[in-house]
Design an enzyme around this catalytic site. Structure first.
Site, PDB file in Angstrom:
ATOM      1  N   HIS A 260       0.949  -1.206   0.041  1.00  0.00           N
ATOM      2  CA  HIS A 260       0.246   0.185  -0.345  1.00  0.00           C
ATOM      3  C   HIS A 260       0.992   1.075  -0.541  1.00  0.00           C
ATOM      4  O   HIS A 260       1.093   1.897  -0.357  1.00  0.00           O
ATOM      5  CB  HIS A 260      -1.209   0.048   1.124  1.00  0.00           C
ATOM      6  CG  HIS A 260      -1.606   1.266   1.660  1.00  0.00           C
ATOM      7  ND1 HIS A 260      -3.815   1.323   0.898  1.00  0.00           N
ATOM      8  CD2 HIS A 260      -1.514   2.590   2.031  1.00  0.00           C
ATOM      9  CE1 HIS A 260      -3.903   2.431   1.179  1.00  0.00           C
ATOM     10  NE2 HIS A 260      -2.518   3.211   1.596  1.00  0.00           N
ATOM     11  N   GLU A 261       1.672   1.301   0.848  1.00  0.00           N
ATOM     12  CA  GLU A 261       2.767   2.311   0.657  1.00  0.00           C
ATOM     13  C   GLU A 261       3.414   2.418  -0.412  1.00  0.00           C
ATOM     14  O   GLU A 261       4.163   3.526  -0.563  1.00  0.00           O
ATOM     15  CB  GLU A 261       2.963   2.632   2.641  1.00  0.00           C
ATOM     16  CG  GLU A 261       2.626   2.811   3.072  1.00  0.00           C
ATOM     17  CD  GLU A 261       1.177   3.604   3.993  1.00  0.00           C
ATOM     18  OE1 GLU A 261       2.183   5.013   3.440  1.00  0.00           O
ATOM     19  OE2 GLU A 261       0.390   2.950   3.848  1.00  0.00           O
ATOM     20  N   HIS A 264       2.187   4.857  -2.757  1.00  0.00           N
ATOM     21  CA  HIS A 264       1.714   5.963  -2.477  1.00  0.00           C
ATOM     22  C   HIS A 264       3.801   6.839  -3.334  1.00  0.00           C
ATOM     23  O   HIS A 264       4.050   7.719  -3.689  1.00  0.00           O
ATOM     24  CB  HIS A 264       2.116   6.863  -0.909  1.00  0.00           C
ATOM     25  CG  HIS A 264       0.360   6.537  -0.779  1.00  0.00           C
ATOM     26  ND1 HIS A 264      -0.329   7.422  -0.979  1.00  0.00           N
ATOM     27  CD2 HIS A 264      -0.554   5.590   0.427  1.00  0.00           C
ATOM     28  CE1 HIS A 264      -1.458   7.071  -0.463  1.00  0.00           C
ATOM     29  NE2 HIS A 264      -1.201   6.169   0.422  1.00  0.00           N
ATOM     30  N   GLU A 290      -4.113   8.433  -2.651  1.00  0.00           N
ATOM     31  CA  GLU A 290      -4.854   7.191  -2.095  1.00  0.00           C
ATOM     32  C   GLU A 290      -5.489   5.714  -3.984  1.00  0.00           C
ATOM     33  O   GLU A 290      -4.834   4.631  -3.187  1.00  0.00           O
ATOM     34  CB  GLU A 290      -5.964   6.869  -1.567  1.00  0.00           C
ATOM     35  CG  GLU A 290      -5.422   7.845   0.098  1.00  0.00           C
ATOM     36  CD  GLU A 290      -4.764   7.149   0.781  1.00  0.00           C
ATOM     37  OE1 GLU A 290      -4.855   5.676   0.610  1.00  0.00           O
ATOM     38  OE2 GLU A 290      -4.962   7.145   1.793  1.00  0.00           O
TER      39      GLU A 290
END
Length: 491
Positions: A260-261, A264, A290
């Site tokens: 997830h990170e 980003h 996001e």
């Protein structure tokens, strides 16, 4: 850039440098700083924030903006720079600098208070600080609001322009209408409890570094650290920092936090380097940002095709936990749909219901129909109603997220918007490339290049709406998200 814009850029260099310093303080506070440092560090953050306020809001900035507005035939970057600057300038000039500085000091200190309250499972320890944060947000929103504008709409606009309560209410209503019946249908067939898989934190660090690199994260321009609540911070495209969290008895948590990170972080690393340390640096709207983390974490990160080339690496790293689990079994486990208490551990199907709870509570807090002291009760009631589960303590309830301690009121809806935007981009990418084939080959480069060309490189130079229209040919449409969820979990 023409001369007037070069002068403006040069004038704003101090504000950009102060912003980078504040980002470093934020990273340090959440990762390596000693627990007792917060009360003193927060004072430094408050002073630096006041200096950044002054570097942006002054007569010279106003005069240079007016000069630039008189220019004709502005380039895309020049128009975007002026748009971003005007928005920031108009937001800040309505606030008293002293109050802004005091607020920044407060939200620099509050996360350490939140962390202690979470450890002790006691909301009352955090409530006084949160009450101050809420009062500041109500006051600042009232000062900034245009005539007839809802205070909460002011805050929402900080994170994703144009997505007001009038847009979000029907969006969440549509999700609730579609998701809850599907969840109830799935729950008719109870799923067995998952076994506890224990993996050393040291081995998890090793595997998660491999995973971030496999995704395309450049460790020459970034680092991977640890924190209580995972996040990503980008000073500029050559200094992007991921912070993840590891649980010895839940390795999947760290794996998908890192993916997830990493989404980003890849976004931040692929922004046009010419935008570094300018107002166009950093990702665009928060919903768009996001979308990149949700795309990597869920749309491709939980697919069999993504894991096919690297699952043996997971098994070799953790033979006792995953050595006997076939790939199909792993994919089933990481795609279970089941109501749960913790947002960051939630499956794709129920995730937006977790966001709905926070959206409704934020809206009620800003409107004054819910007070800070009511939050634990209101939180538990909504979880019982929407997800059919009830927190047993404040740590797994109202204290589970750091966002309110950091003053991020209006941010939570971006998570649900991000999932919807990710699904819309996914539908477009499947038309443009053999996506599954690339994943099965372990070739993520064409995927990153598509995202770099259409989304990442633009930073703040293009709005979310512009990127969606230019990439997919359509405005934002939640239909793709609903169809994606029904297709995946309907199976």
């Amino acid at each position: 850039m023409r001369e007037s814009f070069c002068r403006l850029q040069s004038h704003l260099e101090r504000a950009s440098a102060l912003g980078a310093a504040l980002a470093l303080f934020s990273w340090d506070s959440e990762t390596l700083a000693p627990k007792k440092a917060a009360q003193y560090t927060s004072k430094a953050v408050g002073i630096l924030s006041g200096e950044m306020f002054g570097a942006l809001v002054n007569d010279a900035t106003r005069e240079l903006m007016a000069l630039c507005e008189k220019e004709t035939d502005l380039s895309l970057e020049e128009k975007a720079l002026l748009r971003v600057l005007k928005k920031q300038f108009e937001e800040l000039e309505k606030l008293p600098r002293e109050e802004y500085e005091a607020y920044q000091e407060l939200i620099a200190k509050a996360p350490s208070i939140w962390n202690e309250a979470k450890e002790k499972q006691d909301f009352s320890l955090f409530a006084p600080a949160l009450k101050q944060i809420v009062e500041y947000n109500r006051r600042f929103a009232a000062l900034r609001a245009e005539k007839g504008q809802r205070p909460y709409d002011v805050l929402l606009n900080d994170y994703e322009e144009g997505f007001t309560v009038d847009v979000l209410d029907p969006f969440f209503a549509q999700l609730k209408q579609e998701i809850v019946p599907l969840l109830r249908q799935i729950e008719k067939n109870p799923q067995p409890e998952l076994p506890v898989r224990r993996c050393s934190v040291e081995k998890q660090r090793e595997f998660n570094r491999f995973l971030a690199e496999y995704m395309g994260f450049d460790f020459d321009r970034g680092v991977l650290g640890e924190t209580e609540h995972p996040f990503t911070d980008g000073l500029h495209s050559y200094d992007v920092r991921i912070a993840t969290h590891y649980y010895e008895d839940n390795p999947e948590s760290g794996i998908f936090s890192t993916i997830h990170e990493g989404g980003h972080a890849i976004y931040e690393q692929q922004i046009n380097p010419e935008y570094n340390l300018t107002l166009l640096g950093g990702g665009g709207g928060c919903g768009l940002h996001e979308s990149q983390s949700r795309f990597f974490e869920n749309v491709i990160g939980r697919s069999k095709a993504f894991w096919k080339p690297i699952y043996s690496k997971l098994q070799d790293t953790f033979p006792e936990a995953f050595g006997e689990l076939p790939l199909d079994g792993f994919i089933q486990e990481v795609n279970r749909a089941q109501a749960s208490l913790i947002r960051t551990e939630a499956d794709e199907l129920t995730y937006s219901l977790h966001i709905l709870v926070r959206y409704e509570l934020e809206k009620e807090l800003m409107e004054g129909s819910v007070q800070v002291e009511d939050l634990p009760r209101a939180w538990n009631e909504k979880y019982t109603e929407y997800l059919g589960v009830t927190p047993q303590n404040d740590a797994e309830g109202v204290l589970q997220d750091i966002h309110w301690a950091s003053g991020l009121f209006g941010y939570f809806p971006s998570y649900a918007l991000g999932s919807a935007i990710a699904s819309q981009l996914f539908a477009c990418m499947k038309r443009e490339m053999p996506l599954e084939k690339y994943l099965e080959e372990g070739n993520l480069l064409p995927i990153r290049e598509f995202l770099r060309e259409h989304v990442h490189q633009w930073g703040k130079a293009k709005t979310t709406g512009e990127i969606l229209r230019e990439t997919t040919g359509e405005d934002f449409d939640a239909r793709y998200y609903v169809e994606y969820l029904k297709e995946k979990f309907g199976r």
